[in-house]
Design a protein around this motif. Structure first.
Motif, PDB file in Angstrom:
ATOM      1  N   ALA A   1       0.842  -1.192   0.000  1.00 49.12           N
ATOM      2  CA  ALA A   1       0.000   0.000   0.000  1.00 49.12           C
ATOM      3  C   ALA A   1       0.875   1.240   0.000  1.00 49.12           C
ATOM      4  CB  ALA A   1      -0.921   0.013   1.221  1.00 49.12           C
TER       5      ALA A   1
ATOM      6  N   ASN B   1      -5.642   2.024  -0.401  1.00 53.88           N
ATOM      7  CA  ASN B   1      -5.431   2.004  -1.854  1.00 53.88           C
ATOM      8  C   ASN B   1      -4.261   1.114  -2.258  1.00 53.88           C
ATOM      9  OD1 ASN B   1      -7.513   3.988  -2.070  1.00 53.88           O
ATOM     10  ND2 ASN B   1      -5.997   5.582  -1.594  1.00 53.88           N
ATOM     11  N   GLY B   2      -4.307  -0.130  -1.821  1.00 52.59           N
ATOM     12  CA  GLY B   2      -3.211  -1.038  -2.123  1.00 52.59           C
ATOM     13  C   GLY B   2      -3.673  -2.329  -2.767  1.00 52.59           C
ATOM     14  N   ARG B   3      -2.815  -3.331  -2.734  1.00 55.90           N
ATOM     15  CA  ARG B   3      -3.091  -4.640  -3.323  1.00 55.90           C
ATOM     16  C   ARG B   3      -2.699  -5.735  -2.338  1.00 55.90           C
ATOM     17  NH1 ARG B   3      -1.026  -4.422  -9.661  1.00 55.90           N
ATOM     18  NH2 ARG B   3      -2.486  -2.790 -10.360  1.00 55.90           N
TER      19      ARG B   3
ATOM     20  N   TYR C   1      -1.551  -9.680  -2.291  1.00 58.38           N
ATOM     21  CA  TYR C   1      -1.014 -10.806  -3.059  1.00 58.38           C
ATOM     22  C   TYR C   1      -1.100 -12.044  -2.179  1.00 58.38           C
ATOM     23  CZ  TYR C   1       0.887  -7.184  -6.121  1.00 58.38           C
ATOM     24  OH  TYR C   1       1.019  -6.115  -6.959  1.00 58.38           O
TER      25      TYR C   1
ATOM     26  N   ILE D   1      -4.460 -11.796  -6.880  1.00 61.64           N
ATOM     27  CA  ILE D   1      -4.256 -10.379  -6.584  1.00 61.64           C
ATOM     28  C   ILE D   1      -5.616  -9.724  -6.362  1.00 61.64           C
ATOM     29  CG2 ILE D   1      -3.284  -8.196  -7.390  1.00 61.64           C
ATOM     30  CD1 ILE D   1      -1.397  -9.787  -9.163  1.00 61.64           C
TER      31      ILE D   1
ATOM     32  N   GLU E   1      -7.312  -5.873  -5.246  1.00 60.71           N
ATOM     33  CA  GLU E   1      -7.129  -4.468  -4.920  1.00 60.71           C
ATOM     34  C   GLU E   1      -8.115  -4.045  -3.832  1.00 60.71           C
ATOM     35  OE1 GLU E   1      -7.474  -2.184  -8.442  1.00 60.71           O
ATOM     36  OE2 GLU E   1      -5.537  -2.846  -9.268  1.00 60.71           O
TER      37      GLU E   1
END
Length: 358
Positions: free
Chosen positions: A157, A177-179, A181, A190, A192
């Motif tokens: 993030a 506002n990140g991802r 995994y 993945i 979001e």
């Protein structure tokens, strides 16, 4: 509490505040026993000095002597009642807030910028920049491989922050506002997100402390009533709420009950020494508290209705106190001072005595 105060480097101010916030919990039990001991020692001294005999000879009955202990017990009742309804919640809420503030500050100190940190629950946490004042994080990497050996979760993030949740008593890392995994058996997925929260137990930072959810014995009176009306089922939580509601009334009433019980008790143990009188009062309070604890446990488990379990100790001691007052008024109360003194003398003989050097 021992691990908390001895194992951590708290400032003097933080330590004093934490002790101050725990005072209402202690006073809720201390005031009833203090009321009982005060009444017992007062009338025990009057009985030893034959003042009660002189008052009876002057036509003053034991019922006429009830005004002073009842007034004193009512004062203690009012103080305990205020602590029960307001002081407990004030102390526990501030205690929780102080602990969470310390945990938040400790997390900001532990989380060094530009370093992979593994000091929090064994998790790997990296932040390029850390603001120790606001708790803002930038360029955050979070990896969690402790839940499942075959699964690894990595969160990236651009920003986040460190906060606390007073309701659950946990430390929260908000990532924005990140991802995510997720690697499982060689497959990577993945996802979001706009807001991702990682909740950590503060026991990873402060040993000996596990706050958890706010329990009924930490709630204020209005919160207890709202929770009692919201959940009408007879589950374990509902029984605990009902037990706590009756407990907030029963312990203040114990001041009046134990104060009345102490007056005939002083007549029964007429002539005992002050030190032994304190021990006797503590023994009877231990009996009261044991009966109260058993009733509370049975009320929470459902073996007894919560009202019956909580008020059982007060009812038993009020019954024996009323009977003792009646027997003392009729001058039929048994005198146990002689057996008590003989028991104390026998115990002193059994204890080893220190020999003075020649």
């Amino acid at each position: 509490m021992r691990d908390l105060f001895l194992g951590l480097e708290f400032s003097i101010l933080d330590t004093a505040l934490l002790f101050l916030y725990m005072v209402p919990m202690f006073l809720l039990m201390v005031l009833p026993i203090a009321c009982m001991i005060s009444v017992f020692l007062t009338y025990s001294r009057m009985s030893s000095d034959r003042e009660l005999v002189a008052l009876k000879a002057g036509g003053v009955s034991i019922y006429q002597l009830l005004a002073a202990p009842i007034l004193f017990s009512c004062i203690c009742l009012g103080m305990t009642f205020f602590i029960s309804l307001h002081g407990i919640a004030w102390g526990t809420n501030h205690f929780r807030a102080t602990i969470l503030h310390i945990a938040n500050t400790r997390a900001k100190i532990v989380l060094q910028p530009g370093v992979f940190n593994r000091d929090i629950l064994g998790l790997t946490l990296f932040a390029r920049k850390v603001d120790p004042v606001s708790g803002r994080l930038q360029q955050v990497i979070f990896e969690d491989s402790t839940r499942d050996k075959n699964t690894s979760i990595t969160v990236l993030a651009p920003e986040g922050e460190i906060t606390t949740d007073a309701r659950t008593g946990s430390l929260v890392f908000h990532l924005l506002n990140g991802r995510i995994y997720r690697e499982e058996h060689g497959n990577i997925s993945i996802l979001e997100f706009a807001d991702y929260a990682v909740r950590l137990d503060i026991s990873s930072l402060l040993s000996g402390i596990k706050l958890g959810e706010i329990r009924p014995n930490e709630m204020d009176w209005q919160a207890l009533l709202r929770l009692d009306k919201a959940d009408a089922s007879r589950n374990a939580l509902q029984r605990k709420v009902e037990v706590e509601i009756h407990k907030r009334w029963a312990l203040p009433m114990a001041c009046l009950v134990l104060g009345l019980f102490a007056l005939p008790l002083a007549c029964v143990f007429e002539g005992v020494k002050r030190q032994f009188g304190i021990v006797l009062a503590l023994v009877f309070f231990l009996i009261y508290y044991s009966l109260f604890s058993v009733g509370m446990t049975m009320g929470e488990s459902g073996l007894l209705p919560p009202a019956v379990g909580i008020w059982l100790a007060n009812a038993v001691f009020f019954l024996f106190g009323s009977l003792g007052l009646y027997l003392a008024h009729k001058e039929r109360a048994p005198s146990l001072a002689g057996p008590a003194r003989r028991l104390a003398a026998r115990l002193r003989r059994l204890l080893p005595t220190r020999k003075e050097p020649a």
